[in-house]
Design an enzyme around this catalytic site. Sequence first.
Site, PDB file in Angstrom:
ATOM      1  N   SER A   6       0.814  -1.202   0.028  1.00  0.00           N
ATOM      2  CA  SER A   6       0.082  -0.013   0.121  1.00  0.00           C
ATOM      3  C   SER A   6       0.829   1.188  -0.039  1.00  0.00           C
ATOM      4  O   SER A   6       1.655   1.529   1.067  1.00  0.00           O
ATOM      5  CB  SER A   6      -0.903  -0.069   1.082  1.00  0.00           C
ATOM      6  OG  SER A   6      -1.550   1.475   1.423  1.00  0.00           O
ATOM      7  N   HIS A  31      -1.710  -1.289  -3.889  1.00  0.00           N
ATOM      8  CA  HIS A  31      -2.831  -1.076  -3.104  1.00  0.00           C
ATOM      9  C   HIS A  31      -2.724   0.438  -2.863  1.00  0.00           C
ATOM     10  O   HIS A  31      -2.000   0.934  -2.281  1.00  0.00           O
ATOM     11  CB  HIS A  31      -2.914  -1.710  -1.725  1.00  0.00           C
ATOM     12  CG  HIS A  31      -4.061  -1.924  -0.959  1.00  0.00           C
ATOM     13  ND1 HIS A  31      -5.098  -2.618  -1.340  1.00  0.00           N
ATOM     14  CD2 HIS A  31      -4.381  -0.925  -0.133  1.00  0.00           C
ATOM     15  CE1 HIS A  31      -5.865  -2.395  -0.346  1.00  0.00           C
ATOM     16  NE2 HIS A  31      -5.700  -1.268   0.322  1.00  0.00           N
ATOM     17  N   ASP A  33      -4.855   3.452  -1.016  1.00  0.00           N
ATOM     18  CA  ASP A  33      -5.882   3.753  -0.147  1.00  0.00           C
ATOM     19  C   ASP A  33      -6.452   4.842  -0.381  1.00  0.00           C
ATOM     20  O   ASP A  33      -5.936   6.171  -0.165  1.00  0.00           O
ATOM     21  CB  ASP A  33      -5.177   3.510   1.416  1.00  0.00           C
ATOM     22  CG  ASP A  33      -4.870   2.030   1.706  1.00  0.00           C
ATOM     23  OD1 ASP A  33      -6.048   1.341   1.695  1.00  0.00           O
ATOM     24  OD2 ASP A  33      -3.892   1.753   2.206  1.00  0.00           O
ATOM     25  N   MET A  35      -9.278   7.696   0.596  1.00  0.00           N
ATOM     26  CA  MET A  35     -10.022   8.002   1.569  1.00  0.00           C
ATOM     27  C   MET A  35     -10.529   9.289   1.403  1.00  0.00           C
ATOM     28  O   MET A  35      -9.673  10.308   1.202  1.00  0.00           O
ATOM     29  CB  MET A  35      -9.159   8.120   3.035  1.00  0.00           C
ATOM     30  CG  MET A  35      -8.556   6.748   3.230  1.00  0.00           C
ATOM     31  SD  MET A  35      -7.727   6.507   4.889  1.00  0.00           S
ATOM     32  CE  MET A  35      -6.613   4.972   4.581  1.00  0.00           C
ATOM     33  N   HIS A  64      -8.744   0.795  -3.181  1.00  0.00           N
ATOM     34  CA  HIS A  64      -9.458   0.499  -2.270  1.00  0.00           C
ATOM     35  C   HIS A  64     -10.480   1.858  -1.902  1.00  0.00           C
ATOM     36  O   HIS A  64      -9.748   3.009  -1.369  1.00  0.00           O
ATOM     37  CB  HIS A  64      -8.495   0.088  -1.189  1.00  0.00           C
ATOM     38  CG  HIS A  64      -9.291  -0.014   0.152  1.00  0.00           C
ATOM     39  ND1 HIS A  64      -8.814  -0.429   1.225  1.00  0.00           N
ATOM     40  CD2 HIS A  64     -10.583  -0.289   0.575  1.00  0.00           C
ATOM     41  CE1 HIS A  64      -9.587  -0.595   2.398  1.00  0.00           C
ATOM     42  NE2 HIS A  64     -10.826  -0.315   1.998  1.00  0.00           N
ATOM     43  N   MET A  66     -12.364   4.112  -0.103  1.00  0.00           N
ATOM     44  CA  MET A  66     -12.852   4.496   1.307  1.00  0.00           C
ATOM     45  C   MET A  66     -13.425   5.625   0.971  1.00  0.00           C
ATOM     46  O   MET A  66     -13.159   6.697   1.680  1.00  0.00           O
ATOM     47  CB  MET A  66     -11.823   4.374   2.626  1.00  0.00           C
ATOM     48  CG  MET A  66     -11.504   2.605   2.674  1.00  0.00           C
ATOM     49  SD  MET A  66      -9.816   2.866   3.661  1.00  0.00           S
ATOM     50  CE  MET A  66      -8.670   3.040   2.465  1.00  0.00           C
ATOM     51  N   MET A 135     -10.975  -6.737   5.914  1.00  0.00           N
ATOM     52  CA  MET A 135     -10.305  -5.839   6.637  1.00  0.00           C
ATOM     53  C   MET A 135      -9.873  -6.504   8.114  1.00  0.00           C
ATOM     54  O   MET A 135     -10.727  -6.868   8.816  1.00  0.00           O
ATOM     55  CB  MET A 135     -10.947  -4.480   6.929  1.00  0.00           C
ATOM     56  CG  MET A 135     -11.490  -3.791   5.904  1.00  0.00           C
ATOM     57  SD  MET A 135     -10.039  -3.213   4.892  1.00  0.00           S
ATOM     58  CE  MET A 135      -9.046  -2.173   6.039  1.00  0.00           C
ATOM     59  N   GLY A 140      -9.158   3.666   7.647  1.00  0.00           N
ATOM     60  CA  GLY A 140      -8.915   5.057   8.060  1.00  0.00           C
ATOM     61  C   GLY A 140      -7.422   5.260   8.266  1.00  0.00           C
ATOM     62  O   GLY A 140      -7.005   6.458   7.699  1.00  0.00           O
ATOM     63  N   PHE A 141      -6.425   4.509   8.580  1.00  0.00           N
ATOM     64  CA  PHE A 141      -5.157   4.859   9.076  1.00  0.00           C
ATOM     65  C   PHE A 141      -4.223   3.449   9.006  1.00  0.00           C
ATOM     66  O   PHE A 141      -4.678   2.360   9.200  1.00  0.00           O
ATOM     67  CB  PHE A 141      -4.963   5.087  10.496  1.00  0.00           C
ATOM     68  CG  PHE A 141      -5.944   6.709  10.615  1.00  0.00           C
ATOM     69  CD1 PHE A 141      -5.263   7.663  10.541  1.00  0.00           C
ATOM     70  CD2 PHE A 141      -7.228   6.589  11.027  1.00  0.00           C
ATOM     71  CE1 PHE A 141      -5.977   8.788  10.586  1.00  0.00           C
ATOM     72  CE2 PHE A 141      -7.929   7.705  11.271  1.00  0.00           C
ATOM     73  CZ  PHE A 141      -7.281   8.961  11.044  1.00  0.00           C
ATOM     74  N   GLY A 143      -0.839   1.508  10.136  1.00  0.00           N
ATOM     75  CA  GLY A 143       0.107   1.468  11.348  1.00  0.00           C
ATOM     76  C   GLY A 143      -0.785   1.003  12.593  1.00  0.00           C
ATOM     77  O   GLY A 143      -0.241   0.973  13.687  1.00  0.00           O
ATOM     78  N   ASP A 173      -6.194  -6.915   4.733  1.00  0.00           N
ATOM     79  CA  ASP A 173      -5.750  -5.447   4.848  1.00  0.00           C
ATOM     80  C   ASP A 173      -5.917  -5.180   6.027  1.00  0.00           C
ATOM     81  O   ASP A 173      -6.837  -4.949   6.848  1.00  0.00           O
ATOM     82  CB  ASP A 173      -6.572  -4.730   3.764  1.00  0.00           C
ATOM     83  CG  ASP A 173      -5.972  -3.299   3.735  1.00  0.00           C
ATOM     84  OD1 ASP A 173      -4.846  -3.032   4.233  1.00  0.00           O
ATOM     85  OD2 ASP A 173      -6.925  -2.547   3.137  1.00  0.00           O
ATOM     86  N   GLY A 174      -4.469  -4.811   6.719  1.00  0.00           N
ATOM     87  CA  GLY A 174      -4.475  -3.831   7.892  1.00  0.00           C
ATOM     88  C   GLY A 174      -3.588  -4.924   8.992  1.00  0.00           C
ATOM     89  O   GLY A 174      -3.829  -5.900   9.378  1.00  0.00           O
ATOM     90  N   GLY A 175      -2.511  -4.052   9.344  1.00  0.00           N
ATOM     91  CA  GLY A 175      -1.810  -4.689  10.495  1.00  0.00           C
ATOM     92  C   GLY A 175      -0.833  -5.858  10.089  1.00  0.00           C
ATOM     93  O   GLY A 175      -0.301  -6.739  10.918  1.00  0.00           O
ATOM     94  N   SER A 196       2.675   0.108   6.362  1.00  0.00           N
ATOM     95  CA  SER A 196       3.751   0.433   7.439  1.00  0.00           C
ATOM     96  C   SER A 196       4.879  -0.312   7.421  1.00  0.00           C
ATOM     97  O   SER A 196       6.099   0.024   7.620  1.00  0.00           O
ATOM     98  CB  SER A 196       3.332   0.691   8.812  1.00  0.00           C
ATOM     99  OG  SER A 196       2.207  -0.068   9.311  1.00  0.00           O
TER     100      SER A 196
HETATM  101  C1  DX5 Z   1      -6.491   1.002   6.154  1.00  0.00           C
HETATM  102  C2  DX5 Z   1      -6.164   0.697   4.978  1.00  0.00           C
HETATM  103  C3  DX5 Z   1      -4.907  -0.013   4.822  1.00  0.00           C
HETATM  104  C4  DX5 Z   1      -3.748   0.508   5.498  1.00  0.00           C
HETATM  105  C5  DX5 Z   1      -2.739  -0.829   5.903  1.00  0.00           C
HETATM  106  O1  DX5 Z   1      -7.568   2.063   5.899  1.00  0.00           O
HETATM  107  O2  DX5 Z   1      -7.047   0.365   4.113  1.00  0.00           O
HETATM  108  O3  DX5 Z   1      -4.525  -0.465   3.540  1.00  0.00           O
HETATM  109  O4  DX5 Z   1      -3.121   1.602   4.692  1.00  0.00           O
HETATM  110  O5  DX5 Z   1      -1.693  -0.121   6.592  1.00  0.00           O
HETATM  111  P1  DX5 Z   1      -0.915  -0.916   7.555  1.00  0.00           P
HETATM  112  O6  DX5 Z   1      -0.329  -2.174   6.512  1.00  0.00           O
HETATM  113  O7  DX5 Z   1       0.265  -0.269   8.123  1.00  0.00           O
HETATM  114  O8  DX5 Z   1      -1.683  -1.596   8.546  1.00  0.00           O
HETATM  115 ZN    ZN Z   2      -6.514  -0.614   2.219  1.00  0.00          ZN
END
Ligand code: DX5
Ligand code: ZN
Length: 218
Positions: A6, A31, A33, A35, A64, A66, A135, A140-141, A143, A173-175, A196
């Site tokens: 991403s 990817h 993101d 928003m 993606h 959002m 997800m 939204g963020f 990290g 997706d996420g963490g 991240s």
């Molecule tokens: C969250 C995004 C993710 C995010 C992943 O809203 O959809 O794609 O950027 O970030 P990490 O890999 O840092 O969790």
């Molecule tokens: Zn994403």
Amino acid sequence: MKVSPSVISCKLELLKDQIETSASSGADQFHLDIMDGHFVPNLTMGQDLIAAIRRCTDLPLEAHMMVTNPDKYWKIFSKSGADILMFHYESPVNLKKCFGEVKDSGKKCGLVINPDTPFNIVKDLVGEVEILLIMTVYPGFSGQNFINGMIPKIREARKFIDDNSLETEIEIDGGINDKTCSAAANAGADILVSASYIYNGNIRKNIGHLKNLERTRI
Ligand code: DX5
Ligand code: ZN
């Protein structure tokens, strides 16, 4: 394992370099993101940045979305170079209609489900998309911490897709990082998104680590 970095965590002043390094390290796609500050409480990229990213790589770009009105914006993102248009189940649009329009335009579709959306209620839509994006954080963020409670949902989706011989890929997706990636892979992921972990460290090493994961079903 397929990896979809991403670019939200790229350093903007190094964007082209970091995209090229990611591609030569084995990234399968990128990817994006997107928003809108309304569907989620954060603002990121629009069509101009997508077009710039398009000029940096030939790999597929997944949008993606959002955003509150993906039915209105997907065409703009597609025109800017996105290949896979990913719609949140939670967005207030007619998803079947959107999927039909995207397919008619020759592009691919993704369906995204938030942590609070059970897999059960999207079963009927899974066969209509190329990618199911699950997800593992609240969007939204970047990290945030991987929500371990999503593992059973990934397993449930894997079983449904296999039992019904669907070709839909499962993307997580996420963490995702070196500690959480195995759990996601073993539960049934085909593709891992990471922001991240990849870009706040050694890009080549971190993409390599995710790429080398084998999915062992347990
Ligand atoms: C969250 C995004 C993710 C995010 C992943 O809203 O959809 O794609 O950027 O970030 P990490 O890999 O840092 O969790
Ligand atoms: Zn994403």
